[in-house]
Design an enzyme around this catalytic site. Structure first.
Site, PDB file in Angstrom:
ATOM      1  N   GLN A   1       0.948  -1.342  -0.023  1.00 12.75           N
ATOM      2  CA  GLN A   1       0.175   0.244   0.076  1.00 12.75           C
ATOM      3  C   GLN A   1       0.812   1.303   0.088  1.00 12.75           C
ATOM      4  OE1 GLN A   1      -2.604  -1.520   3.224  1.00 12.75           O
ATOM      5  NE2 GLN A   1      -3.985  -0.264   2.403  1.00 12.75           N
TER       6      GLN A   1
ATOM      7  N   CYS B   1     -10.978  -0.119   3.459  1.00  9.57           N
ATOM      8  CA  CYS B   1      -9.260  -0.091   3.064  1.00  9.57           C
ATOM      9  C   CYS B   1      -8.780   1.186   2.886  1.00  9.57           C
ATOM     10  CB  CYS B   1      -9.035  -1.299   2.111  1.00  9.57           C
ATOM     11  SG  CYS B   1      -7.541  -1.472   1.536  1.00  9.57           S
TER      12      CYS B   1
HETATM   13 ZN    ZN Z   1      -6.368  -2.870   2.807  1.00  6.50          ZN
END
Ligand code: ZN
Length: 183
Positions: free
Chosen positions: A50, A98
């Site tokens: 991420q 998320c």
């Molecule tokens: Zn996530």
């Protein structure tokens, strides 16, 4: 240092991550940057992909789950090269979100309990059985290092309904309060 968060559409989120093998000092700095980035975005977990690093590493802090799971101990942990060796217990639905999929919240079914082995940020090995809210966060983050996102678990119908929202994220139309990165 707060790092930009890669959002849906960024190919790094679809890659299966590689094992971490960096210098301890470099790892400590990366873990510290990941916690800072996660707190800045009000997340409970953040995986290395991420922030654009295809590595088997994630951080969690279950503090915000305290009200939801008052019986659970709050855990703040870094997981380096984790392996979930077992998942069991009754599957239950939890409304997940998320940081890489801003504005999307959906119920996802996952088993209640996991067994996991991992190294901490000092490269000390651990082996634990974890249930409930913390196991939920870990399973979500573990998906990221396998190149998955939580919407992959939804039904085809749900995916179809979400398609436009996902396309909007992938074309940079969503602007959450934290810095993001599409490519
Ligand atoms: Zn996530």
């Amino acid at each position: 240092m707060i790092l930009p968060i890669c959002v849906y559409g960024n190919p790094v989120l679809r890659r299966k991550s590689a094992e971490v093998s960096m210098e301890p000092a470099e790892l400590k700095q990366l873990v510290s940057d990941m916690f800072e980035t996660m707190y800045n975005a009000n997340g409970v977990g953040l995986a290395a992909p991420q922030i654009g690093k295809s590595l088997r590493l994630f951080v969690i802090d279950s503090e915000p789950f305290k009200e939801l799971y008052p019986e659970e101990e709050t855990r703040k942990l870094a997981f380096v090269n984790p392996v979930i060796t077992k998942r069991y217990g009754e599957e239950f639905a939890f409304n997940e979100g998320c940081l890489s999929l801003p504005d999307i919240h959906e119920d996802v079914m996952r088993p209640s309990t996991i067994e996991i082995t991992y190294l901490d940020e000092d490269l000390q090995p651990h082996s634990e059985t974890i249930s409930g809210g913390v196991a939920r966060i870990i399973q979500h983050e573990y998906d990221h290092i396998e190149g998955m996102v939580f919407t992959d678990h939804l039904s085809n119908l749900k995916k179809m309904i979400l398609k436009r929202k996902l396309t909007d994220i992938a074309s940079g139309k969503l602007h959450p309060a934290y810095k993001t990165k599409l490519k």
